[in-house]
Write a protein that holds these residues in place. Structure first.
Motif, PDB file in Angstrom:
ATOM      1  N   ASP A   1      -1.626  -5.770  -9.671  1.00  0.00           N
ATOM      2  CA  ASP A   1      -0.835  -6.995  -9.555  1.00  0.00           C
ATOM      3  C   ASP A   1      -0.918  -7.599  -8.159  1.00  0.00           C
ATOM      4  O   ASP A   1      -0.172  -8.534  -7.824  1.00  0.00           O
ATOM      5  CB  ASP A   1       0.632  -6.711  -9.898  1.00  0.00           C
ATOM      6  CG  ASP A   1       0.840  -6.418 -11.369  1.00  0.00           C
ATOM      7  OD1 ASP A   1       0.006  -6.862 -12.192  1.00  0.00           O
ATOM      8  OD2 ASP A   1       1.843  -5.751 -11.700  1.00  0.00           O
ATOM      9  N   GLY A   2      -1.800  -7.060  -7.307  1.00  0.00           N
ATOM     10  CA  GLY A   2      -1.931  -7.564  -5.942  1.00  0.00           C
ATOM     11  C   GLY A   2      -0.787  -7.186  -5.041  1.00  0.00           C
ATOM     12  O   GLY A   2      -0.412  -7.951  -4.154  1.00  0.00           O
ATOM     13  N   LEU A   3      -0.237  -5.971  -5.233  1.00  0.00           N
ATOM     14  CA  LEU A   3       0.919  -5.525  -4.471  1.00  0.00           C
ATOM     15  C   LEU A   3       0.718  -4.100  -3.973  1.00  0.00           C
ATOM     16  O   LEU A   3      -0.021  -3.314  -4.573  1.00  0.00           O
ATOM     17  CB  LEU A   3       2.187  -5.575  -5.340  1.00  0.00           C
ATOM     18  CG  LEU A   3       2.560  -6.924  -5.956  1.00  0.00           C
ATOM     19  CD1 LEU A   3       3.652  -6.731  -6.996  1.00  0.00           C
ATOM     20  CD2 LEU A   3       3.014  -7.897  -4.875  1.00  0.00           C
ATOM     21  N   VAL A   4       1.390  -3.755  -2.904  1.00  0.00           N
ATOM     22  CA  VAL A   4       1.498  -2.370  -2.454  1.00  0.00           C
ATOM     23  C   VAL A   4       2.948  -2.128  -2.052  1.00  0.00           C
ATOM     24  O   VAL A   4       3.664  -3.049  -1.666  1.00  0.00           O
ATOM     25  CB  VAL A   4       0.567  -2.040  -1.262  1.00  0.00           C
ATOM     26  CG1 VAL A   4      -0.882  -2.094  -1.678  1.00  0.00           C
ATOM     27  CG2 VAL A   4       0.837  -2.968  -0.093  1.00  0.00           C
ATOM     28  N   GLU A   5       3.355  -0.870  -2.117  1.00  0.00           N
ATOM     29  CA  GLU A   5       4.702  -0.481  -1.713  1.00  0.00           C
ATOM     30  C   GLU A   5       4.607   0.231  -0.368  1.00  0.00           C
ATOM     31  O   GLU A   5       3.942   1.260  -0.262  1.00  0.00           O
ATOM     32  CB  GLU A   5       5.318   0.438  -2.773  1.00  0.00           C
ATOM     33  CG  GLU A   5       6.808   0.652  -2.633  1.00  0.00           C
ATOM     34  CD  GLU A   5       7.374   1.444  -3.808  1.00  0.00           C
ATOM     35  OE1 GLU A   5       7.319   0.928  -4.941  1.00  0.00           O
ATOM     36  OE2 GLU A   5       7.824   2.574  -3.584  1.00  0.00           O
ATOM     37  N   PRO A   6       5.277  -0.291   0.675  1.00  0.00           N
ATOM     38  CA  PRO A   6       5.035   0.186   2.028  1.00  0.00           C
ATOM     39  C   PRO A   6       5.998   1.231   2.560  1.00  0.00           C
ATOM     40  O   PRO A   6       5.962   1.535   3.745  1.00  0.00           O
ATOM     41  CB  PRO A   6       5.187  -1.097   2.837  1.00  0.00           C
ATOM     42  CG  PRO A   6       6.297  -1.808   2.124  1.00  0.00           C
ATOM     43  CD  PRO A   6       6.123  -1.498   0.660  1.00  0.00           C
ATOM     44  N   THR A   7       6.857   1.769   1.733  1.00  0.00           N
ATOM     45  CA  THR A   7       7.947   2.582   2.268  1.00  0.00           C
ATOM     46  C   THR A   7       7.554   4.010   2.603  1.00  0.00           C
ATOM     47  O   THR A   7       8.303   4.709   3.273  1.00  0.00           O
ATOM     48  CB  THR A   7       9.127   2.601   1.276  1.00  0.00           C
ATOM     49  OG1 THR A   7       8.642   2.971  -0.021  1.00  0.00           O
ATOM     50  CG2 THR A   7       9.775   1.241   1.192  1.00  0.00           C
TER      51      THR A   7
END
Length: 373
Positions: free
Chosen positions: A260-266
Motif C-alpha cells: 500500500d506504499g506504507l511503512v510502520e516506523p515505530t
C-alpha cells in the motif's frame, strides 16, 4: 530520508499520537559570551546536562524544518520546510548561509515548488545538490496518511525520483527513472558515490551509484525497511536505520503495508556495514525507534535519535554509540523532540532539529550548535 530520510510526518505522528499534552517550553540557559565564534548570539538554549553544546543559534521559527545538510565548504546549508507562513503546503527545499536566521525573513526556495521534496544533499562542487521529488507525477502535494489500522505509518511514495539541481533551482539531471520509490540520497565525503533507498527489488533496500547515476549496485538484501543511510567520513562505511520483521505476523504486516506504499516506523534499529554492503552488523538493540544516525567526525562514533527510554513514544533525544555498539551516551536532554543531527565537515558545529523554544507549539525548528569535546 524522511520522506524520506524521515518525512516530517514522523514528528507529527509522535507529537499527535504520543503526547497527551503540549510539550513544555524550554527554559533558556544563561547566555554564554563567545565573541570569537560565528555562532555567538543571545538565543542560547542549552539544558545543563548538554555538555557538548558550547552555544546554540536558532535558525527557523515556525513550521516543520529538518534535514539541514552542509555544503562541502561549510558556508551554506540546504534544508526542507513546510512552513505555512512561507506559502508551503508540503516540504520544499531552501538555501541558507550559515550565519543567517529566518525569524523575520524567508530563505530562497531552490526546489521547483511542485510535489513533495526530500533529502537535499550538496554535491562536491558546492554549486549543485541532489534531492528527491514527486513533481514529475503530480505537481500537487501528495496525501499524507497518518494511520493504517490504528498504527502510525509513513508513506513511501512511488512517485519519488532523485534529481540534480543548481542553487537557483534549475534541474540539471534526473538520476533515477525506475518504477517505484527512489529517495533518501546522500553523498560520500570521498565525492564519488551516492547512497539511496529504493523499492525496485520489491523491498526497501539500499543502493549506491555514481554521481551521474551510473553503476547502480544493491547494498542490502534483508527483508525490512533500510533507509536514512550516511557514509563515514572516509567513505568506507555506511550507517543506516532498518526494520527487521521476523515472525510470520510481522512479515505479513510489513509486506501488506509496503504493498500500500506504507511503512510502520515505530520499531527500528541501527545497522552498520562497509560501503559495498559487506560486514553488515546490527549496531543497536534498544527497542522503539532508533534513527537519523550520523557519523561523528572521528568516524568512531554514531550520533542518532531515539525514544528507547520513553514510556509512551516520547521524548526523542540524541545519543552517542561507538561503531562497535559500546559506550552508549545520552547527548541531549529535552522533553520533546531532538533529531536529524548532522556535523559540519570541519567538525566544529552540529545542525539538528528540535522542539525546544517553540513556545509550547508543535513547531520543529533548525538549530546550529557550536560543538565542544
Amino acid at each position: 530520508m524522511y520522506a524520506m530520510r524521515i518525512p516530517f510526518v514522523l514528528i507529527l505522528l509522535f507529537l499527535i499520537g504520543s503526547c497527551k499534552s503540549e510539550p513544555k517550553k524550554t527554559e533558556a540557559a544563561p547566555e554564554k559570551e563567545n565573541t570569537n565564534s560565528l555562532m555567538a548570539g543571545s538565543d542560547t538554549l542549552i539544558y545543563p546536562e548538554e555538555k557538548y553544546f558550547k552555544s546554540i543559534r536558532q535558525i527557523t521559527f515556525g513550521g516543520d524544518n529538518a534535514e539541514a545538510y552542509w555544503s562541502w565548504d561549510d558556508k551554506q546549508m540546504i534544508f526542507q520546510s513546510n512552513n505555512e507562513d512561507w506559502g508551503m503546503e508540503c516540504d520544499q527545499m531552501f538555501l541558507m548561509n550559515i550565519d543567517e536566521n529566518f525569524k523575520d525573513k524567508k530563505p530562497p526556495m531552490i526546489s521547483t515548488g511542485f510535489g513533495r521534496t526530500t533529502c537535499a544533499y550538496f554535491l562536491p562542487d558546492n554549486k549543485h545538490y541532489v534531492y528527491g521529488s514527486t513533481h514529475l507525477v503530480d505537481k500537487e502535494c501528495p496525501e499524507v496518511p497518518l494511520r493504517k489500522n490504528g498504527n502510525y505509518v509513513w508513506p513511501v511514495y512511488d512517485s519519488f525520483d532523485i534529481f540534480v539541481a543548481d542553487l537557483e533551482g534549475n534541474i540539471t539531471a534526473q538520476l533515477t527513472d525506475e518504477v517505484g520509490y527512489d529517495a533518501e540520497a546522500t553523498v560520500s565525503p570521498k565525492g564519488d558515490k551516492i547512497v539511496f533507498t529504493s523499492d525496485r527489488s520489491g523491498d526497501l533496500e539500499l543502493y549506491t551509484m555514481n554521481l551521474d547515476g551510473s553503476d547502480v549496485k544493491q547494498i542490502t538484501d534483508e527483508l525490512g525497511y533500510d533507509g536514512g543511510a550516511f557514509f563515514s567520513p572516509d567513505g568506507t562505511k555506511l550507517i543506516f536505520r532498518a526494520s527487521r520483521p521476523k515472525t510470520p505476523e510481522e512479515i505479513k504486516k510489513y509486506k501488506d503495508l509496503l504493498a500500500d506504499g506504507l511503512v510502520e516506523p515505530t520499531e527500528m534499529e541501527l545497522f552498520i556495514c562497509n560501503a559495498d554492503g559487506s560486514d553488515l552488523k546490527q549496531l543497536t538493540f534498544l527497542g522503539n525507534a532508533n534513527w537519523s544516525p550520523f557519523f561523528h567526525p572521528s568516524g568512531e562514533k554514531i550520533l542518532f535519535s531515539s525514544n528507547f527510554e520513553a514510556e509512551k513514544g516520547f521524548p526523542f533525544n540524541l545519543y552517542f554509540i561507538d561503531i562497535d555498539g559500546k559506550n552508549l551516551e545520552r547527548v541531549t536532554h529535552g522533553e520533546t523532540f531532538d533529531a536529524f543531527p548532522v556535523f559540519s565537515n570541519d567538525g566544529k558545529y552540529l545542525a539538528f532539529s528540535s522542539n525546544r523554544n517553540n513556545g509550547g507549539t508543535r513547531d520543529t525548528n533548525l538549530f546550529i550548535a557550536e560543538w565542544q569535546e
